[in-house]
Scaffold this motif. Sequence first.
Motif: not given
Length: 314
Positions: A1-26
């Motif tokens: 794995m190449a050293k990442p240039r960009v790191s994306v940080v996402i806090p998650v608190y009780n987001e089960e309803a939205v996580l699948p959609a997030l993964f699908a777009r992110l």
Amino acid sequence: MAKPRVSVVIPVYNEEAVLPALFARLYPALDALGTPYEIVFVNDGSSDKSAALLREQFQKRPDVTRVVLFNGNFGQHMAIMAGFEQVRGERVVTLDADLQNPPEEIGNLLAKMDEGHDYVGSIRRMRQDVAWRRWASKAMNRLRERLTHIHMTDQGCMLRAYDRAIVDAIRSSREVSTYIPALAYSFSRNPTEIEVAHEERHAGESKYSLYRLIRLNFDLVTGFSVVPLQLFSLFGILVSILSVIVYVVVIVKRVVLGESYGLEVIWDRDILEFFLIGVQLFGLGLIGEYVGRIYQQVRERPRYLIQAILEKTE
Ligand code: UDP
Ligand code: MG
């Protein structure tokens, strides 16, 4: 794995309803950028299936996914802080999990950084909030800016990109209750802002009640400025001077003019007392805000506890 240039940080608190959609777009949005990246999810002690969903996603894309699992709920900003401890990229983007900030905008933030900015904030275009909330946040924003000299047009928007140096500075500050975008701003050399699209929370509910919003604003103001304390003592001085003047006027009137009552016509003592009691209580509370922070800080408890980190070992 190449050293990442960009790191994306996402806090998650009780987001089960939205996580699948997030993964699908992110993931597609980041894949499209064509730069090596990593995503650091921080599960802030969710009590729903969020942790399980994150684990699953980690197994699907272990090359670019890392998951920090907290031992409890330590708040959005501590979650971001823990993410910052893990990031490996030269640029770090923060994002909410609820898709209020479209992941497709990340590219625009990074493009702005290419112009030499070390901090790119964002302003939500056409906020979809109700009028009173918009008005309240505008007023609060203006007050905060006067007090703290931190310029953020849209303080509620977490979609922001930071240079590595800023993230390192944030990591080395040991504050217990803080507001990351403001802290970052105070460390930045050449900050800027861009407009980004804004959507409704995709699913689930806001984790911020009115009470938590008020708390957050106290964090923002008292965490970055002692002006409220100074204003308060200034007001105290003004009130004392005023009362001396009034006292002199009353005495002079009584002695020289022989009037038995002078200012009583415009001077209702009960109202005045209520007002001053209110001011006193406010001042006491204000001092409490600062003392409380000092107390939290001197205890030097760990700011958060990590239960596990899911990541690919090289
Ligand atoms: N969040 C968190 N810990 C908390 C509260 C919120 O990690 O104690 C996360 C939440 O999962 C989301 C982000 O912080 O990714 C912003 O929360 P939310 O969307 O509820 O805030 P709002 O947009 O309503 O201000
Ligand atoms: Mg939100």
